[in-house]
Write a protein that holds these residues in place. Structure first.
Motif: not given
Length: 270
Positions: A118-126, A136-145, A168-173
């Motif tokens: 799994g991936f962790k995002f913490h956009s407010s801290c970053h 982008g690379p995380a979305y691509e990997y998560a969708n593929e795997h 995002q949920a609709a485009s990354n089912p």
């Protein structure tokens, strides 16, 4: 003789050693303005898990969501290799790193771990929103795997009357979008259960220092227990209150078991 319920076992102080309990939302290590018992070492984390019988915690060290994502990911994987059944690493993504760095790190941990859980995002801290190109690379990997992404916000501009999370949920089912801290207030609960109703791959996480009375029952009624995950925020927050609120909720033991661990086992392929 009737079966002892989970609530009765809670009242009796019985550790749930025979139950599957997975915490989908842990950290590790110190935090700059918080008292962290034992400095959040892997050993102190496991000692806290053992207090109530949590089998596994999925972790993103504080340093990963703060100043040094690479070091945090290294620490999370190191802890997992030492305690493979107890601590599972999120790979934290800092969108402000170069795309090449992020792609290389994902490839490295895919190889080392035999696949990222799994991936962790913490956009407010970053200091970014979740539509930043660096994710982008995380979305691509998560969708593929077919793996989850945990974030305490799913932000970005709304378009055509649709929220960022819905788009995002609709485009990354194939991605399970886990929204952390989903039970912190009635406003949050109502907003996120509405989002989850629209998107079958949106899940809600219970980590937080509070949960309104009746809030969990409402969440289960609205979207079903199979879309909710136990999270504690350990060691940032003591894991016992969150677990107690779940076991004391007016929902069935079957629902509690899904939230306690069965849902996480399915999503994270544990």
């Amino acid at each position: 003789m009737s079966e002892t319920t989970l609530l009765q076992r809670l009242h009796a102080g019985i550790r749930l050693e025979d139950e599957l309990v997975i915490d989908d939302h842990g950290h590790m290590g110190p935090w700059y303005n918080f008292h962290i018992p034992g400095d959040g070492s892997p050993e102190s984390m496991i000692a806290n898990l053992d207090l109530i019988g949590i089998n596994t915690c999925i972790v993103a060290p504080h340093i990963a969501i703060g100043p040094d994502t690479g070091e945090g990911n290294r620490q999370a994987v190191e802890a997992h290799l030492k305690y493979p059944d107890r601590l599972i690493p999120y790979i934290t993504i800092n969108p402000r790193r170069s795309l090449g760095e992020t792609e290389a790190e994902i490839a490295h941990y895919h190889e080392q771990l035999g696949g990222i859980k799994g991936f962790k995002f913490h956009s407010s801290c970053h200091l970014a929103t979740c539509d930043h190109v660096g994710y982008g690379p995380a979305y691509e990997y998560a969708n593929e795997h077919h793996i989850p992404i945990l974030s305490h916000v799913w932000d970005g501009p709304a378009r055509d009357g649709k929220s960022f999370l819905t788009r995002q949920a609709a485009s990354n089912p194939n991605v399970a979008f886990i929204h952390a801290h989903s039970g912190n207030s009635w406003e949050t609960i109502r907003k996120l259960t509405a989002e989850a109703k629209l998107n079958p791959n949106v899940y809600l996480d219970l980590a937080g220092s509070g949960l309104p009375y009746g809030g969990l029952e409402y969440m289960v009624e609205q979207i079903g227990a199979n879309r909710i995950l136990l999270g504690t925020d350990l060691p940032f927050i003591d894991c016992r209150p969150q677990f107690g609120r779940l076991l004391a909720a007016r929902i069935t033991d079957e629902d509690k078991r899904m939230i306690m661990g069965l849902n996480a086992k399915r999503l994270f392929k544990l």
